[in-house]
Design an enzyme around this catalytic site. Structure first.
Site, PDB file in Angstrom:
ATOM      1  N   SER A  92      15.070  82.208  52.127  1.00 38.52           N
ATOM      2  CA  SER A  92      14.002  83.203  52.045  1.00 38.52           C
ATOM      3  C   SER A  92      13.049  82.960  53.200  1.00 38.52           C
ATOM      4  O   SER A  92      12.956  81.840  53.713  1.00 38.52           O
ATOM      5  CB  SER A  92      13.239  83.060  50.723  1.00 38.52           C
ATOM      6  OG  SER A  92      12.054  83.834  50.721  1.00 38.52           O
ATOM      7  N   TYR A  97       9.132  77.750  44.472  1.00 43.81           N
ATOM      8  CA  TYR A  97      10.137  78.586  45.128  1.00 43.81           C
ATOM      9  C   TYR A  97      10.225  78.261  46.620  1.00 43.81           C
ATOM     10  O   TYR A  97      11.314  78.020  47.156  1.00 43.81           O
ATOM     11  CB  TYR A  97       9.771  80.059  44.920  1.00 43.81           C
ATOM     12  CG  TYR A  97      10.727  81.047  45.551  1.00 43.81           C
ATOM     13  CD1 TYR A  97      11.978  81.285  44.988  1.00 43.81           C
ATOM     14  CD2 TYR A  97      10.371  81.759  46.694  1.00 43.81           C
ATOM     15  CE1 TYR A  97      12.846  82.204  45.548  1.00 43.81           C
ATOM     16  CE2 TYR A  97      11.242  82.677  47.267  1.00 43.81           C
ATOM     17  CZ  TYR A  97      12.477  82.893  46.692  1.00 43.81           C
ATOM     18  OH  TYR A  97      13.330  83.798  47.258  1.00 43.81           O
ATOM     19  N   LYS A 109      13.400  76.580  48.824  1.00 48.25           N
ATOM     20  CA  LYS A 109      14.012  77.274  49.956  1.00 48.25           C
ATOM     21  C   LYS A 109      13.872  76.474  51.251  1.00 48.25           C
ATOM     22  O   LYS A 109      14.775  76.478  52.091  1.00 48.25           O
ATOM     23  CB  LYS A 109      13.405  78.668  50.102  1.00 48.25           C
ATOM     24  CG  LYS A 109      13.640  79.575  48.893  1.00 48.25           C
ATOM     25  CD  LYS A 109      15.135  79.780  48.602  1.00 48.25           C
ATOM     26  CE  LYS A 109      15.371  80.793  47.511  1.00 48.25           C
ATOM     27  NZ  LYS A 109      16.799  81.059  47.266  1.00 48.25           N
ATOM     28  N   THR A 129      15.223  94.129  44.830  1.00 51.10           N
ATOM     29  CA  THR A 129      16.067  93.565  43.776  1.00 51.10           C
ATOM     30  C   THR A 129      15.187  93.274  42.565  1.00 51.10           C
ATOM     31  O   THR A 129      13.976  93.517  42.585  1.00 51.10           O
ATOM     32  CB  THR A 129      16.723  92.253  44.237  1.00 51.10           C
ATOM     33  OG1 THR A 129      15.719  91.230  44.336  1.00 51.10           O
ATOM     34  CG2 THR A 129      17.424  92.422  45.585  1.00 51.10           C
TER      35      THR A 129
END
Length: 261
Positions: free
Chosen positions: A138, A151, A155, A186
């Site tokens: 990401s 998160y 990543k 998404t």
């Protein structure tokens, strides 16, 4: 005939990539935690022309069964040419509201599961003469992003592992493509962990205005087929990657002003 294994295949980028490979007549192995949704994706893959579409549901937060999962995937297709390590989970909490339990869950799904799969696949791919690995990171793995402490950390960590894998195994025929999406339309924000570990439950405006998963899949599958080392996927938000590279101080100031939802 190309055999492709995709994790996180029941929606979003993984689902869209499955349809791209299905239209090319690939043998597909599809994995996610949602068995019913995977069956729907597999059926569509078959109608699009997939030679096979095998469903292997698995919860990536459970580390103990990864080796057996890899063996099943390998045996079901008689080998794997391409693996797309795409499964992941996000969050929408600041550091104080992010429990260590949440951090560990995010790291288990986003980091430990894909590297465990890669480690288990490596000797099989090397013995078979090589293969291709793609991993979804990401832009939040390139610079710190508000409400994404766990998160972003997961990543960032993927970059370290898979850049090392690129360096160590290139001569053995293992080609790695690091997929770096920005905002792609998404359901990742819907399933993101909120305060108390409860699902965020809504589509963020930034996500809603992002690139379609279908367009992202076209970019990603082409990059994998061409053996690209890295591919950035998104729109104007990708500028932040270049700002971080050349003007890190400016990137830090801009990151403080980003609307994280």
């Amino acid at each position: 005939m190309t055999a492709v294994w995709i994790t996180g295949a029941s929606s979003g980028i993984g689902e869209a990539c499955a349809y791209r490979y299905a239209a090319e007549g690939a043998k597909l192995i599809l994995t996610s935690s949602s068995a019913p949704r995977l069956e729907c994706v597999a059926e569509k893959c078959r109608t699009l022309g997939a030679a096979e579409a095998v469903v292997l549901p698995y919860d990536m937060s459970c580390p103990d069964g990864i080796d057996q999962l890899v063996d099943k995937a390998w045996e079901s297709a008689g080998g794997i040419d391409i693996v797309m390590l795409n499964a992941g989970i996000s969050q929408r909490t600041n550091i104080e509201d992010t429990s260590m339990e949440m951090v560990r869950k995010i790291m288990e799904i986003n980091y430990f599961a894909p590297i465990a799969i890669a480690k288990a696949l490596l000797p099989k791919m090397v013995a078979g003469g090589g293969g291709r690995m793609a991993v979804t990171t990401s832009i939040a793995g390139r610079f710190g992003f508000p409400l994404r402490c766990g998160y972003s950390s997961s990543k960032f960590a993927l970059y370290g592992f898979f850049e090392t894998l690129q360096a160590e195994y290139h001569a053995a025929g293992i080609h790695v493509t690091i997929v770096c999406p920005g905002r792609v339309r998404t359901n990742i924000s819907r399933y993101a962990l909120g305060k108390g570990g409860v699902a965020h439950g809504k589509m963020d405006p930034g996500q809603e205005g992002g690139m379609s998963a279908e367009k992202a899949a076209r970019i990603i599958t082409r990059a994998i087929d061409k053996g690209k080392r890295e591919v950035l996927v998104g729109r104007k938000e990708l500028l932040m990657v270049y700002i971080k590279r050349f003007f890190p101080g400016l990137c830090a100031r801009l990151a403080r002003k980003i609307k994280p939802m």
